[in-house]
Design a protein around this motif. Sequence first.
Motif, mmCIF file in Angstrom:
data_model
loop_
_atom_site.group_PDB
_atom_site.id
_atom_site.type_symbol
_atom_site.label_atom_id
_atom_site.label_comp_id
_atom_site.label_asym_id
_atom_site.label_seq_id
_atom_site.Cartn_x
_atom_site.Cartn_y
_atom_site.Cartn_z
ATOM 1 N N THR A 155 0.731 -1.340 -0.176
ATOM 2 C CA THR A 155 0.140 -0.096 -0.002
ATOM 3 C C THR A 155 0.793 1.355 -0.013
ATOM 4 N N TYR A 162 1.356 2.347 -3.506
ATOM 5 C CA TYR A 162 -0.033 3.062 -3.752
ATOM 6 C C TYR A 162 -0.190 4.513 -3.419
ATOM 7 N N GLY A 163 0.564 4.504 -1.968
ATOM 8 C CA GLY A 163 0.527 6.099 -1.603
ATOM 9 C C GLY A 163 1.533 6.850 -2.329
ATOM 10 N N ALA A 209 -0.369 7.904 -5.357
ATOM 11 C CA ALA A 209 -1.434 8.831 -5.302
ATOM 12 C C ALA A 209 -0.625 10.164 -4.889
ATOM 13 N N ALA A 222 -6.662 10.275 -2.957
ATOM 14 C CA ALA A 222 -6.499 9.400 -2.004
ATOM 15 C C ALA A 222 -7.367 8.404 -2.400
ATOM 16 N N VAL A 270 -7.098 6.302 -5.573
ATOM 17 C CA VAL A 270 -5.966 5.283 -5.585
ATOM 18 C C VAL A 270 -6.499 4.338 -4.768
ATOM 19 N N MET A 271 -6.974 4.461 -3.631
ATOM 20 C CA MET A 271 -7.358 3.624 -2.608
ATOM 21 C C MET A 271 -8.285 2.571 -3.339
ATOM 22 N N MET A 274 -6.700 -0.167 -5.533
ATOM 23 C CA MET A 274 -6.097 -0.911 -4.713
ATOM 24 C C MET A 274 -7.292 -2.151 -4.298
ATOM 25 N N GLU A 284 -7.955 1.216 5.676
ATOM 26 C CA GLU A 284 -6.872 1.461 5.076
ATOM 27 C C GLU A 284 -5.985 2.527 5.632
ATOM 28 N N ILE A 332 -2.202 4.589 2.360
ATOM 29 C CA ILE A 332 -2.381 5.509 1.289
ATOM 30 C C ILE A 332 -2.790 6.942 1.686
ATOM 31 N N ALA A 378 -1.386 10.511 1.274
ATOM 32 C CA ALA A 378 -2.083 11.375 0.249
ATOM 33 C C ALA A 378 -3.201 12.113 0.964
#
Lengths: 460, 275
Positions: free
Chosen positions: A281, A284-285, A288, A315, A318-319, A322, A383, A386, A390
Amino acid sequence: MAGYAFLLIALMTTAAYLLGRGRGARIWAGGDGSKVHSLPGYHGAFVAAWVGIPAFILGLFWLFLQGPIIDQFLIASLPTSMTDGATASQINLLVSEIKNVAAGQVFKEPTPDIVAAAERYELWGQIARWAMIVVALAVMVVALSFARSRLAPRFRARNAFEHVLSGLMIFCSVVAIATTIGIVSSLVFEAWRFFTMVPVTEFLFGLRWEPQIALRDDQVAGLGAFGAIPVFTGTILIAFLAMLVATPIGIFTAIYLVEYSSDRARKIIKPIMEILAGVPTVVYGFFAVLTVAPAIREFGGLIGIAVSPNSAIAAGGVMGIMIIPFISSLSDDALNAVPRSMRDGSLALGATPSETMIKVLLPAALPGIVGGVLLGVSRAIGETMIVVMAAGLIASLTLNPLDSVTTVTVQIVTLLIGDTEFDSPKTLAAFALGLVLFLVTLCLNVIALRIVRKYREQYD
Amino acid sequence: MNDASMSAEMTANLSKSLDFDQAAKPKVVAKDVNVFYGEKQALFDVSIDIVEKSVTAFIGPSGCGKSTFLRCINRMNDTIEGCVVKGGISLDGDDIYAPSLDVVELRARVGMVFQKPNPFPKSIYENVSYGPRIHGLARGKTELDEIVESSLKRAGLWEEVKDRLNEPGTGLSGGQQQRLCIARAIAVSPEVILMDEPCSALDPIATARIEELIDELRANFTIIIVTHSMQQAARVSQRTAFFHLGILVELGATEQIFTNPSDKRTQDYITGRFG
């Protein structure tokens, strides 16, 4: 030293197994075959269990109790001039200073009393470790002779070993349950402490969240407000945006994979989805914060809309990406669980694949899909990485996805980083937030699992 | 017996059975149908005429290709990956494997009832109205109600379910579910109904009920039934085709197949020598 002790236990256990098996083999060879109950290996396992398990448990308890007991002795042995009138935390400080001296880490010149205490501490530690090895050895020898004396042609070593195995499995499941209970009770306890400082109603219904209060007198900080509504709305906004991305894409991917794709396409798409699910993750952060957020901001600038640098939409989006593989694989399972005969029945009536999908397969798989989406929501809410990277830190009460909002998880992280002190509402607020988060995700998971299970019963 | 003489005998049998039915009009005509599942060939040069408004039974041991052939007639084999059908099958003279043919329309003309009752997890009413709805056969609710009622009546289920049309079809008994599936197929007004061992999951009483129903439906539909039970084939069909190892061994009037088969393999099968 403890390592040697456990190595010794392991060696003894192996030896016990070999001894038991040897004895068993002799019984097996001596008996007339039909009269002997268990194979030699079971005799060995029985003896090994008797030798290994009690000694291992003893060793664990010894390690846990040794520290506190020695500490007690140490405090009792200190000259009264050092302990009289001292508070519990001062004594703790003293003990850790003694331990530091004993370990050779000297920060300031120790007093002779402390040096003496450190020597005593060292000595007692030595005694305790040797005592452990001696006691464990004694226990193992006693257990070995007892277990060996039980071995006989009609002895049911096979059944006895079965009991040992089931005990082992019960122990493992108890570990998980006990950990859960421990986590929940620590959350509840700390949250309760928070609620003695800040009323529950203010926390649940207050509209201002400014938890950065001063921990020391010389700090400059706000007075503090602990109304969590802006944090909750921020969390809900980001989770909602995430689901807005993840739900349709995930479900349509699943539909495509189940109903339309050729074998070859499936063989390419499935592993790619698995890669997506395996991306950490924190990556992903980055994505983002370094790619998506600036892109959205620039696009907003082009069409003349002000977008905050930490916009909720970056944020959340992108989450959502995921969560796509999560939803698509659960929907995939749900659609595959619909019996083939349903699809054949519909196709044989002259329905097209998409009519079959919309009118038969999706309704039949809906409970499973809803369950998957709810599990996705609970992931979106919980979560952390991320949003820490972000999303924003300021709790503003807004539903505008272009603004910066904060989430429960982000607040927990920021409240617990840096100088902390576990009796101020600032840090304890993290536990209250954690408790709310835990309750919400627990409810979502329970509901989702119930829906999924109810649905499974329909076809099995 | 060598292969050449065997196939010669087969052709003779075939032409004999065709002579027998010369008066009746063929509804489905298959010519040299070969079916492959990947590398494996499941059917070898099957040629058969199915007579209109009669019941034709396909019998044969498991894995002989009778269900595979049945599924060629409404092109359900299309849904199986790696399945290739070669040769020609025509319905009323139209080649059903022609590229111009719409599979969806074909399946509306050739209905199917499966081995295991497979009602949708919807209400009884929705199960029957499903086909008419997607094909737009009814203008308005009253017309749809009529189709549902008449289909259920023709399937002999109306009296049992008329008061609970909104209850789920999956709540019916096995035999009722199978009649519901027949009603569902009838509702689209097909010309041919394919039945793939429709009674294999049912008890004897429910089976008798379905067999009666098949006999009644013969007046309006061309029915092809795959069955494992030779007694069932004898009871419900007018013509019987015997399949063995992917080959159509013998086709003829049911009475002739069961009393005086011309092929030794048919004889062995119906007397219980194998299968």
